[in-house]
Enzyme design. Sequence first.
Site, mmCIF file in Angstrom:
data_model
loop_
_atom_site.group_PDB
_atom_site.id
_atom_site.type_symbol
_atom_site.label_atom_id
_atom_site.label_comp_id
_atom_site.label_asym_id
_atom_site.label_seq_id
_atom_site.Cartn_x
_atom_site.Cartn_y
_atom_site.Cartn_z
ATOM 1 N N ALA A 132 24.331 -42.289 39.927
ATOM 2 C CA ALA A 132 25.711 -42.136 40.380
ATOM 3 C C ALA A 132 26.699 -42.424 39.257
ATOM 4 O O ALA A 132 27.727 -41.746 39.129
ATOM 5 C CB ALA A 132 25.968 -43.074 41.563
ATOM 6 N N LYS A 183 9.003 -42.914 43.666
ATOM 7 C CA LYS A 183 9.295 -43.221 42.259
ATOM 8 C C LYS A 183 9.996 -44.563 42.116
ATOM 9 O O LYS A 183 9.899 -45.224 41.065
ATOM 10 C CB LYS A 183 10.104 -42.093 41.621
#
Length: 325
Positions: A132, A183
Amino acid sequence: MKIQVIGAGGWGLALSRLLAIRGHAVHLWCREEDDPDRLRETRRSDVYLPGVVLPDAVAVAREVDATAAMVVLAVPSHAMRTVLRSLPIPQGAILVSVAKGIENDTLMRMSEVIAACAPDRPIAVLSGPSHAEEVARDLPASVVVASANPAVSGSVQEAFFGPTFRVYTGDDVIGVELGGALKNVIAIAAGACDGLGLGDNAKAALITRGLAEIARLGVACGASPLTFAGLSGMGDLIVTCASRLSRNRCVGEALARGETLDAVLAASPMVAEGVRTARAAHALARRHNVDMPIIRAAYEVLYEGASPRAAVAALMQRDARPELG
């Protein structure tokens, strides 16, 4: 397009800004704890995205826009069900999940949770290597959006695609979601490698073998193995294991330095999805009888008090075997 973004954490803020710059009318739902009045007035959040200013085109509100054509669900995975049950989700809107996790109690992926809580809506999932903090600074990023309906993934691609945000489409919802969720657990292990000072060779091996584990479980759950060679698999795994911006990697590094999990989580308002996902991933591996030694080691460190150094030693001392097969 009128787009409702639900969740004003770092990812929700970054995507709201991105979509507004693309020319959409963005309505950002903000929970009370995140002080929507202050966010509306200052146009910034020093907690989640310091230095980033929301465009005036983003309307910050406590209510959901009932006329939105698309709803972006940018809430932590453990809160997805609660949020969907508490808010009026527009009928007919495309629902886009950008959460990366697995529900612990049910072992459901986010698209499954969404379908259960908001039935009869078109659903897409968006994932890939996309911090982000970098997206909000207009640094280049590429992601994939997957849906069972090509028209839906095409609509999401068109809404998000821009000069600094490249969006590919796909139909492997299972693979895209599992790659994005699992992940984070491997990234905790990669952070432990950093914290223990084990070097680049060890970390490269862990990332590679971690990807093999993710793909094994993904295929057992019905995903395509090719998905894990793409953005939502290898791409997201690399950035999450390597970046200083990765919260999950930082958790592993801190644990390897001897900090407690409670202290690490309390030190940051940001959610490290891999901590909860480790529990779900461990349970999914057992359900499907898939061997996932790195995931298992991360689970034992997080929830059974195992030492990170001992976990690494145990991984290295496993029986010799072929790399493939």
